[in-house]
Design an enzyme around this catalytic site. Structure first.
Site, PDB file in Angstrom:
ATOM      1  N   ASP A 191       0.927  -0.851   0.269  1.00 58.04           N
ATOM      2  CA  ASP A 191      -0.183   0.062  -0.080  1.00 58.04           C
ATOM      3  C   ASP A 191       0.798   1.157  -0.194  1.00 58.04           C
ATOM      4  O   ASP A 191       1.894   1.130   0.679  1.00 58.04           O
ATOM      5  CB  ASP A 191      -1.315   0.096   1.294  1.00 58.04           C
ATOM      6  CG  ASP A 191      -2.277   0.882   1.484  1.00 58.04           C
ATOM      7  OD1 ASP A 191      -2.276   1.406   0.214  1.00 58.04           O
ATOM      8  OD2 ASP A 191      -3.378   1.025   1.944  1.00 58.04           O
TER       9      ASP A 191
ATOM     10  N   GLN B   3     -11.407   6.460  -6.605  1.00 63.39           N
ATOM     11  CA  GLN B   3     -11.588   6.870  -4.934  1.00 63.39           C
ATOM     12  C   GLN B   3     -13.083   7.548  -5.338  1.00 63.39           C
ATOM     13  O   GLN B   3     -13.931   8.090  -6.153  1.00 63.39           O
ATOM     14  CB  GLN B   3     -10.790   7.882  -4.464  1.00 63.39           C
ATOM     15  CG  GLN B   3      -9.309   7.322  -3.585  1.00 63.39           C
ATOM     16  CD  GLN B   3      -9.468   6.676  -2.753  1.00 63.39           C
ATOM     17  OE1 GLN B   3     -10.774   6.536  -1.374  1.00 63.39           O
ATOM     18  NE2 GLN B   3      -8.775   5.922  -2.367  1.00 63.39           N
TER      19      GLN B   3
ATOM     20  N   ASP C 226      -7.945  -6.927   0.928  1.00 64.10           N
ATOM     21  CA  ASP C 226      -6.773  -7.519   2.975  1.00 64.10           C
ATOM     22  C   ASP C 226      -8.039  -7.002   3.744  1.00 64.10           C
ATOM     23  O   ASP C 226      -8.363  -5.926   3.583  1.00 64.10           O
ATOM     24  CB  ASP C 226      -5.018  -6.725   2.582  1.00 64.10           C
ATOM     25  CG  ASP C 226      -5.920  -4.715   2.273  1.00 64.10           C
ATOM     26  OD1 ASP C 226      -6.690  -4.138   1.726  1.00 64.10           O
ATOM     27  OD2 ASP C 226      -5.538  -4.800   4.008  1.00 64.10           O
TER      28      ASP C 226
HETATM   29  N1  PRF Z   1      -6.606   3.707  -0.364  1.00 64.12           N
HETATM   30  C1  PRF Z   1      -4.828   3.308   0.028  1.00 64.12           C
HETATM   31  N2  PRF Z   1      -4.874   1.907   1.306  1.00 64.12           N
HETATM   32  C2  PRF Z   1      -6.549   1.855   1.785  1.00 64.12           C
HETATM   33  C3  PRF Z   1      -7.794   2.742   1.296  1.00 64.12           C
HETATM   34  C4  PRF Z   1      -7.722   3.850   0.719  1.00 64.12           C
HETATM   35  O1  PRF Z   1      -8.641   4.614   0.153  1.00 64.12           O
HETATM   36  C5  PRF Z   1      -8.374   1.868   2.145  1.00 64.12           C
HETATM   37  C6  PRF Z   1      -9.513   2.072   2.914  1.00 64.12           C
HETATM   38  N3  PRF Z   1     -10.744   1.494   3.357  1.00 64.12           N
HETATM   39  C7  PRF Z   1      -8.052   0.908   3.215  1.00 64.12           C
HETATM   40  N4  PRF Z   1      -6.514   0.986   2.284  1.00 64.12           N
HETATM   41  N5  PRF Z   1      -4.272   3.468  -0.530  1.00 64.12           N
END
Ligand code: PRF
Length: 376
Positions: A92, A194, A271
């Site tokens: 992430d 988004q 996840d």
């Molecule tokens: N963006 C990123 N990681 C995430 C989210 C997101 O919107 C979420 C939202 N549930 C969890 N992890 N980059």
């Protein structure tokens, strides 16, 4: 990276498939256990391999950048080697953790300045910098740098936030075009849709991302405080626009029921910290419902942790023993509970997989949902 769809459900948008990466194949639907700082909390990599069917794990750019730092990761050739995990890794981007963990964050069109939650030191994340970090971590799948706005954000805020996310995505892509991977294997970038709970923003974001032809796409900004019905509505809308022939990843979701409902709506990857975090609080997920192992009713239950469990530890140890470990604050309790929950989440997506192939996915899902919601 390549995605092939093997079966599609005739009664829903569910499908099964395989994602091919440089570190091996990932059967979908898949659940990706979260290893925020390069470790699945309380579980060793050997246990991940031997006791669970984990096919890919998650790491977090925000945490790994702050500790151990990318110089250390570069020295050993990335996170696969550092943590001895030879299967795929997804990172992430920090576009979520910065907002949930860091202090004093300030968002500008350039990026996000924030203070570390560890020592208060100041840092700047830009899309270019985040791509450099994800490259250095060596993830097979890298997430674009985005802003995840809260579930109750105003339309004006959500719109401006989406403008920023879209500009950051363009910068991520441009940076990757101009710089080679560090370790010689392919690292795929997944854009993130988004748009909060506003249909026109979600549609705009999904259409833009669909036009890019990325190897896979993600749905972010959900499970952040909006009603569950809204979440499902946004998943349906987004997946009606995202390419069908590319994997779809629903970020940070969720309960077993959320995952089955997501699969029915065409999501392939999930996840969530829920199985590991809840395990450390004593909550175990089973096909019969959730149990809290700290409850006195388990003190004398000399039955296996989970008679239906797929981990060998589920059968070797009893509920009374696990109750005792939690009461005595023995750290092995956290390990056994975490292994159980991760193995359960993998069993959940594997059974979903088998029922998609059998052709009875929605009926099967409806038949298991009531038990999954029970508290034992
Ligand atoms: N963006 C990123 N990681 C995430 C989210 C997101 O919107 C979420 C939202 N549930 C969890 N992890 N980059």
């Amino acid at each position: 990276m390549q995605f092939t769809i093997d079966h599609t459900c005739p009664h829903s948008d569910a499908r099964t498939g395989v994602i091919k990466t440089a570190h091996g194949d990932i059967q979908t639907p898949v659940f990706m256990p979260v290893g925020t700082a390069g470790a699945i909390k309380a579980v060793t990599m050997e246990q991940m391999e031997q006791e669970t069917d984990a096919r890919i794990i998650l790491g977090n750019t925000y945490h790994l950048y702050l500790r151990p730092g990318i110089e250390i990761l570069k020295e050993v050739g990335g996170l696969h080697r550092f943590g001895t995990w030879s299967k795929p890794i997804l990172t992430d981007s920090g576009g979520y953790q910065v907002f949930s963990l860091a202090a004093m964050r300030r968002i500008t069109p350039e990026g996000v300045t924030f203070a570390s939650h560890i020592d208060g030191s100041k840092h700047l994340f830009t899309p270019e910098r985040v791509m450099e970090i994800e490259r250095a971590i060596g993830a097979d799948i890298m997430m674009a740098f985005d802003e995840c706005c809260p579930g109750d954000a105003s339309y004006a805020y959500a719109k401006q936030s989406l403008d920023t996310t879209e500009q950051w995505l363009d910068r991520c892509l441009k940076h990757l075009e101009q710089t080679p991977p560090l370790y010689g294997y392919e690292q795929a970038l997944f854009p993130i849709v988004q748009g909060c709970v506003y249909p026109d923003l979600r549609r705009r974001a999904a259409e833009h991302i669909a036009s890019l032809g990325a190897p896979g796409n993600a749905i972010g900004g959900l499970a952040v405080g909006e009603p569950t019905d809204k979440m499902y509505e946004m998943i349906e809308l987004t997946n009606s626009i995202l390419p069908k022939d590319k994997p779809r990843y629903l970020m940070g979701v969720g309960t077993p029921a959320n995952i089955l409902e997501g699969i029915a709506r065409g999501v392939d990857m999930f996840d969530c910290i829920m199985p590991t975090r809840n395990a450390r609080n004593g909550q175990l997920f089973t096909w019969q419902g959730t149990i809290n192992i700290r409850n006195a009713k388990w003190r004398t239950c000399h039955e296996p942790i989970d008679p239906e469990g797929t981990a060998s530890t589920d059968h070797r140890y009893t509920r009374a023993y696990l109750y005792h470990l939690f009461k005595a604050q023995e750290i092995t309790g956290l390990t056994l509970a975490s292994i159980h929950n991760i193995a359960f989440y993998l069993d959940l997506v594997n059974q979903a997989h088998d029922h998609i192939i059998a052709g009875d996915y929605p009926d099967w899902m409806r038949s298991v949902l009531p038990a999954l919601a029970r508290r034992l």
